[in-house]
Motif scaffolding. Structure first.
Motif: not given
Lengths: 432, 254
Positions: B31, B200, B202, B208, B213, B216, B230
């Motif tokens: 992410a 991802l 975002t 999430l 994920p 991150v 995460k």
């Protein structure tokens, strides 16, 4: 000799014939032609279409050309097995190549029709288009009107067979001038579908100056499809003039794909309350083609509806013109009139001139118009390409998507697939 | 699978990405979060090959190939997929026709035979069920008049049909309510496996919760300034982006 001299000679030749009731109409038209001449760019309605250029080469009348049925076969539209076929060769109606299947349909020369049982219809309607097409080109056609054809579709009958009209130019030997003329009378409650197309044989230059006038009576329903996909050395001025004299329904679709200089005048006059007219057009041009669509929708009576959508895709060095006039006459209250023209230019050299023109003399009406000229949507293109679709295919998909809301109005399945095929070829789609 | 090294990129004169590094391996979900204007969407655009973005420095390798040299369609052929933040509406092109063309163009790119109508329909039915998508939606013009949720579901449906190796989801949660997020996330989760990866992009943490994920990353001012498990996303949600900005600014001053 030049083209104008050829025209004069031919006119004198025909005028000496006996028993022509249209003689004075023709003489008046010929005088008007001599007075007005070929329209130049100074003529407001011909600003962008230099029709004089087609007269630069010497054109000849070739009324006696023969086309064999085998040659015709290559040019017939799909679905012809069930169709009434009306064939003009170099502007002259060919009895031997034409095929009238429906008993509801009567086809006669205008010379004959103007003298017999239909004389009143002819005298009331022939030349009604003069009101909108005030130029030498239109007058030139009228000067030879008696050579044209009268088509009568009788009362309350449904013609289950469409009427295909072919204009064949035989330019194998020389440059040709052709002037087909039709008057069609659609009686009350008749339902009829027309498809009209042009083909040229040979490689010489040609110019077809066509006038088709269609009178539509009460409760009649007329569909009209014009498909233009002729050679680049074939130029045309086509005037299609609908008079809705009764509460009736018209659906007209004009598809222009190929040709030299093409001018379409489509007039619709709504002369009875609750008449309805739908006009659609697609021009998809390449090379050096020039297509000019001039439309007139005249709301004469109250409570009528007209809806017009023309779309254009112009590539290479092609040029397109759209001029859409809507008149709402003083008594035509509660009129609904809509018009839209949308264009995509696919190349630097392509151009479009578009002009909506509304003249509204009534106060209780709903009218709208709009025009756009743009390019293919870059974001859409990227979206498609990001899904693995090659750039060329993505462009084709977007162009096709743009055209589809016109194609959808080609209602007979057999004509729709014919037009689709032509469009797919143009887009270089692999048809699967 | 994807290896981004020292990526500098921008649009026109404006520099947006300023030395971005990122490694993604098969089977992973990454992410990228960050405040507005940090370069998230630029990264997605550069990876997918959007026009007008210019890479001035650095490299991007995807499955052993120099991604930046490939056309957008070749990138898709190699297995890259971008779910758009704002899917484009195309009047007159049905979703079915669009997706069929895409599937077969990608097959052609890979030297495979096109799917015939029966095979294609079978595949489509499977993926429709997966994404809870109705036939009527696919018969309509692509995204035209679709709700926000329908557009995003359609994106993930396309992803399911194209079976990419790496899917980049650009702000897929934006404008969606919780139910719609759940449907979209479910679809993505069902498509995950050990051979593919998801990136991802975002602004908010809430997506999430549904697509969890493995890593991150925080993007700020064109660089990844912090990476973590995460839990980092939760911390960002709680403390906002300011604490990251402060950390970065403090480090620069020191």
């Amino acid at each position: 000799m030049n083209t104008i001299e050829n025209i004069k000679e031919r006119f004198q030749e025909l005028q000496s014939a006996n028993g022509n009731k249209l003689k004075s109409l023709e003489q008046n038209a010929f005088d008007a032609f001599n007075k007005m001449g070929i329209p130049t760019a100074r003529h407001e309605e011909w600003k962008y279409t230099r029709i004089g250029n087609v007269f630069n080469k010497e054109l000849h009348f070739k009324p006696t050309s023969t086309i064999t049925p085998q040659e015709l076969d290559q040019m017939r539209l799909p679905g012809h097995e069930n169709a009434n076929e009306i064939v003009f060769v170099n502007g002259i109606f060919s009895t031997s190549l034409s095929n009238v299947r429906s008993k509801e349909l009567t086809v006669k020369s205008l010379k004959e029709a103007s003298a017999g049982e239909f004389s009143e219809i002819v005298s009331k309607n022939l030349g009604n288009s003069n009101r909108y097409s005030k130029d030498g080109i239109h007058a030139l056609n009228s000067a030879f009107a008696h050579e044209g054809v009268f088509i009568h579709i009788s009362n309350g009958k449904i013609a289950e067979h469409p009427v295909y009209i072919y204009h064949i130019t035989d330019a194998r030997e020389t440059n040709v001038l052709a002037q087909p003329r039709n008057l069609v009378y659609v009686s009350e409650r008749a339902e009829i579908e027309f498809a009209e197309t042009h083909f040229t044989l040979g490689v010489s230059e040609s110019f077809t100056n066509e006038v088709l006038e269609i009178v539509v009576e009460k409760d009649a329903n007329v569909s009209y499809y014009k498909i233009q996909n002729d050679k680049e050395q074939s130029s045309q001025v086509c005037t299609t003039h609908f008079r809705q004299v009764g509460k009736s329904y018209i659906h007209a679709v004009t598809i222009s794909l190929n040709g030299g200089m093409v001018r379409n005048n489509l007039n619709i006059t709504l002369e009875a309350e609750h008449a309805e007219a739908h006009l659609y057009g697609l021009y998809f041009l390449q090379g050096n083609s020039h297509v000019d669509n001039h439309t007139v929708v005249d709301h004469v009576k109250a409570n009528c509806l007209s809806n017009e959508l023309y779309k254009g895709i112009v590539s290479d060095n092609a040029t397109a013109v759209f001029n859409g006039k809507i008149f709402v006459q003083p008594h035509a209250q509660k009129t609904n009139a809509y018009q839209s023209n949308k264009n995509i230019l696919l190349s630097e050299g392509a151009s479009v001139n578009t002009k909506p023109q509304l003249e509204i003399f009534a106060d209780d009406v709903k009218c709208s118009h709009g025009c756009t000229v743009g390019q293919l949507d870059e974001e859409g293109l990227f979206y498609l390409r990001s899904r693995g679709i090659s750039e060329d295919t993505a462009r084709s998909l977007l162009v096709h998507a743009f055209a589809i809301d016109i194609l959808e109005h080609v209602k007979p399945a057999i004509l729709r697939s014919y037009v689709d095929k032509l469009i797919f070829e143009r887009l270089e789609f692999e048809t699967s | 699978m994807l290896s981004i090294r020292n990526l500098h990129a921008g649009i026109e004169e404006k520099k947006i990405l300023k030395g971005l590094n990122l490694e993604i391996n098969a089977g992973e979900v990454h992410a990228i979060m960050g405040p507005n204007g940090s370069g998230k969407s630029t990264l997605a655009s550069v990876l997918a090959g959007r026009e007008h973005y210019e890479v001035s420095e650095g490299s991007v390798e995807f499955l052993g190939k120099n991604l930046l040299e490939l056309s957008p369609e070749a990138r898709a052929g190699e297995g890259l997929f971008l779910a758009f933040q704002y899917p484009i509406e195309i009047a007159g092109l049905t979703t079915t026709n669009f997706i069929k063309t895409a599937v077969n163009e990608i097959r052609k790119y890979r030297g495979e035979q096109p799917l015939d109508a029966v095979q294609f329909l079978k595949m489509m039915k499977e993926k429709m069920a997966l994404m809870n998508i109705d036939q009527s939606l696919l018969s309509r013009s692509l995204n035209e008049g679709f709700s926000g949720g329908e557009k995003k579901r359609n994106e993930i449906f396309q992803m399911a049909m194209l079976q990419p190796k790496l899917a980049i989801l650009d702000e897929t949660d934006s404008g969606l309510d919780i139910d719609a997020i759940r449907i979209v996330a479910n679809g993505v989760n069902k498509l995950r496996n050990k051979d593919n990866a998801v990136l991802l992009v975002t602004h908010y943490q809430r997506l999430l919760d549904y697509i969890v994920p493995d890593f991150v990353h925080v993007l700020y001012n064109g660089q990844i300034v912090k990476s973590g498990p995460k839990e980092l996303a939760l911390e960002l949600e709680e403390r906002g982006y300011d604490f990251i900005k402060n950390e970065v600014n403090a480090a620069q001053e020191a």
